[in-house]
Scaffold this active site. Structure first.
Site, PDB file in Angstrom:
ATOM      1  N   GLU A 186      53.552  20.504  45.981  1.00  0.00           N
ATOM      2  CA  GLU A 186      53.548  19.616  44.955  1.00  0.00           C
ATOM      3  C   GLU A 186      53.969  18.170  45.885  1.00  0.00           C
ATOM      4  O   GLU A 186      54.666  18.264  46.984  1.00  0.00           O
ATOM      5  CB  GLU A 186      54.777  20.025  44.053  1.00  0.00           C
ATOM      6  CG  GLU A 186      54.621  21.279  43.460  1.00  0.00           C
ATOM      7  CD  GLU A 186      55.961  21.618  42.556  1.00  0.00           C
ATOM      8  OE1 GLU A 186      57.148  20.713  42.583  1.00  0.00           O
ATOM      9  OE2 GLU A 186      55.833  22.502  41.949  1.00  0.00           O
ATOM     10  N   CYS A 224      57.019  11.256  46.580  1.00  0.00           N
ATOM     11  CA  CYS A 224      58.032  12.391  47.075  1.00  0.00           C
ATOM     12  C   CYS A 224      57.018  13.482  47.676  1.00  0.00           C
ATOM     13  O   CYS A 224      56.143  13.839  46.940  1.00  0.00           O
ATOM     14  CB  CYS A 224      58.793  12.687  46.024  1.00  0.00           C
ATOM     15  SG  CYS A 224      59.665  14.422  46.207  1.00  0.00           S
ATOM     16  N   CYS A 260      68.146  28.526  48.117  1.00  0.00           N
ATOM     17  CA  CYS A 260      69.381  28.039  47.278  1.00  0.00           C
ATOM     18  C   CYS A 260      69.296  28.586  45.920  1.00  0.00           C
ATOM     19  O   CYS A 260      68.021  28.533  45.471  1.00  0.00           O
ATOM     20  CB  CYS A 260      69.290  26.611  47.419  1.00  0.00           C
ATOM     21  SG  CYS A 260      69.492  25.771  48.860  1.00  0.00           S
ATOM     22  N   CYS A 298      62.066  20.002  42.446  1.00  0.00           N
ATOM     23  CA  CYS A 298      61.654  20.965  43.687  1.00  0.00           C
ATOM     24  C   CYS A 298      60.885  22.198  43.185  1.00  0.00           C
ATOM     25  O   CYS A 298      61.675  23.001  42.523  1.00  0.00           O
ATOM     26  CB  CYS A 298      62.942  20.943  44.180  1.00  0.00           C
ATOM     27  SG  CYS A 298      62.541  21.017  45.910  1.00  0.00           S
TER      28      CYS A 298
HETATM   29  N1  SAH Z   1      65.184  21.219  51.656  1.00  0.00           N
HETATM   30  C1  SAH Z   1      65.869  19.835  51.391  1.00  0.00           C
HETATM   31  C2  SAH Z   1      64.547  19.054  50.642  1.00  0.00           C
HETATM   32  C3  SAH Z   1      64.505  19.455  49.423  1.00  0.00           C
HETATM   33  S1  SAH Z   1      64.852  17.903  48.413  1.00  0.00           S
HETATM   34  C4  SAH Z   1      66.972  19.627  50.686  1.00  0.00           C
HETATM   35  O1  SAH Z   1      67.433  20.700  50.407  1.00  0.00           O
HETATM   36  O2  SAH Z   1      67.411  18.654  50.570  1.00  0.00           O
HETATM   37  C5  SAH Z   1      65.106  18.524  46.877  1.00  0.00           C
HETATM   38  C6  SAH Z   1      66.192  18.081  46.161  1.00  0.00           C
HETATM   39  O3  SAH Z   1      66.238  18.700  44.844  1.00  0.00           O
HETATM   40  C7  SAH Z   1      67.586  18.766  46.919  1.00  0.00           C
HETATM   41  O4  SAH Z   1      68.435  17.955  46.726  1.00  0.00           O
HETATM   42  C8  SAH Z   1      67.779  19.958  46.052  1.00  0.00           C
HETATM   43  O5  SAH Z   1      69.115  20.294  46.188  1.00  0.00           O
HETATM   44  C9  SAH Z   1      67.375  19.300  44.534  1.00  0.00           C
HETATM   45  N2  SAH Z   1      67.067  20.684  43.854  1.00  0.00           N
HETATM   46  C10 SAH Z   1      66.745  21.844  43.746  1.00  0.00           C
HETATM   47  N3  SAH Z   1      66.710  22.513  42.631  1.00  0.00           N
HETATM   48  C11 SAH Z   1      67.453  21.689  41.733  1.00  0.00           C
HETATM   49  C12 SAH Z   1      67.362  21.576  40.373  1.00  0.00           C
HETATM   50  N4  SAH Z   1      67.592  22.766  39.482  1.00  0.00           N
HETATM   51  N5  SAH Z   1      68.149  20.466  39.738  1.00  0.00           N
HETATM   52  C13 SAH Z   1      68.228  19.477  40.473  1.00  0.00           C
HETATM   53  N6  SAH Z   1      68.106  19.244  41.609  1.00  0.00           N
HETATM   54  C14 SAH Z   1      67.522  20.300  42.480  1.00  0.00           C
END
Ligand code: SAH
Length: 343
Positions: A90, A103, A114, A333
């Site tokens: 994406e 992005c 996570c 994401c």
């Molecule tokens: N792996 C990297 C890059 C992904 S960035 C990282 O962890 O930073 C994507 C961002 O979206 C990250 O800050 C992640 O924590 C956030 N994200 C993931 N799931 C989300 C959700 N359900 N709601 C809001 N932000 C989310």
């Protein structure tokens, strides 16, 4: 067939020489691809037909297939692409006043699991190559008629610091005058907190913006939400971030999504104040969590968010509240890919 975006300018010049092509054509090709956003040799009007044909036989420029795109009411546009080996990734365009942010994804899937993130739900497939990452940007650039991409954030699917070499190679071309020419301060790497890679990045002599997905300020909760914390706990992570800010003279941003009933209490805010005490060049970005049905993730209430923010402000933490963009199109994401795979 080789993707021509795997080469930086110097490498392409020597590749051309070895193919009997004059070196100066490399710069022409770079201009066509990265400046003019042309990804078809036949449209490169200052090349001879013979050269166009030769290049066409030897190299490909863009190998992404658009599967789906969605545009939000707020102008955010999300794309689902299929790579040559059918993996799905994406990318998103986020227009705002005076800036357009692209992005991009860095991996097919994610291995970090996570608990609030849709990207890891379908497992990890593989690292994206430098040319695939640049391909996403090229595509986004071609879709924003009349405007230019001013910022790049590595906040799509995957963990950029787990694909360090390819991401850095791509960044050098994004940053280079001959490439996309986007300043390092306008490029953000977002990481779940791979401490040794943050240390390595600090030594690159690049002023890239570092954003750390923190989401919890005590080890117990963070390890629960983000298993990577067991390997790289908070103390070391914050130490590496401090080093990064000192080396690069850049502020480090800590992302903190607020999930209902999980990490949005005043006790959580208190932990955060303690954790970042004395870290001058830091900022917290509070973001309402996106709904992820499959993971039972819901955003905290507005009031809880305001109380959380006010607490941080009261204790002198530099904090911003990020407006969620593209929520109506599944722009967080990995959400679009997840929906698509389930259809
Ligand atoms: N792996 C990297 C890059 C992904 S960035 C990282 O962890 O930073 C994507 C961002 O979206 C990250 O800050 C992640 O924590 C956030 N994200 C993931 N799931 C989300 C959700 N359900 N709601 C809001 N932000 C989310």
């Amino acid at each position: 067939m080789q993707d021509i975006k795997e080469f930086n300018l110097k490498e392409l010049e020597s590749e051309f020489l070895s193919l009997g092509i004059k070196a100066y054509h490399a710069r022409q090709i770079f201009t066509w691809i990265y400046k003019k956003g042309v990804f078809d040799f036949s449209r490169m009007s200052d090349l001879s037909s013979k050269l166009k044909k030769l290049l066409d036989d030897k190299f490909k420029i863009l190998d992404l297939k658009l599967i789906q795109s969605r545009k939000s009411k707020d102008g955010t546009k999300k794309f689902l692409f299929e790579l040559a080996d059918k993996n799905l990734i994406e990318a998103v365009i986020i227009p705002a006043q005076g800036r357009v942010t692209g992005c991009v994804s860095t991996q097919g899937g994610c291995k970090f699991s996570c608990k609030f993130c849709a990207s890891g739900l379908l497992g990890f497939k593989r690292n994206l190559t430098c040319s695939e990452i640049l391909g996403e940007i090229l595509y986004l650039k071609s879709d924003i008629y009349g405007r230019n991409l001013t910022h790049i954030v590595f906040m799509g699917i995957g963990e950029p610091l787990d694909n360090y070499d390819n991401v850095l190679e791509a960044i050098r071309i994004i940053n280079s005058k001959d490439g996309f020419n986007i300043g390092a301060r306008r490029i953000t790497i977002s990481t779940c907190g791979i401490t040794p890679a943050i240390k390595r990045l600090a030594e690159e002599n690049l002023q890239i913006e570092l954003s750390v997905s923190l989401h919890a300020a005590n080890d117990k909760l963070r390890s629960n939400l983000m298993p990577v914390n067991k390997k790289y706990p908070l103390k070391e992570l914050i130490k590496a971030c401090k080093e990064y800010s000192l080396k690069t003279n850049r502020q480090v941003t800590f992302e903190h999504i607020l999930i209902k009933g999980v990490n949005s209490s005043l006790k959580n805010a208190q932990d955060l104040v303690k954790l970042l005490e004395g870290f001058k060049l830091s900022k917290i970005n509070i973001i309402p969590a996106n709904y992820i049905k499959e993971l039972h993730i819901e955003p905290a209430d507005k009031t809880a968010m305001i109380l959380f923010k006010d607490y941080l402000v009261k204790y002198g933490v530099h904090v911003t509240l990020r407006k969620e963009r593209g929520e109506d199109i599944g722009a967080a994401c990995g959400q679009l890919r997840l929906q698509h795979e389930k259809e």
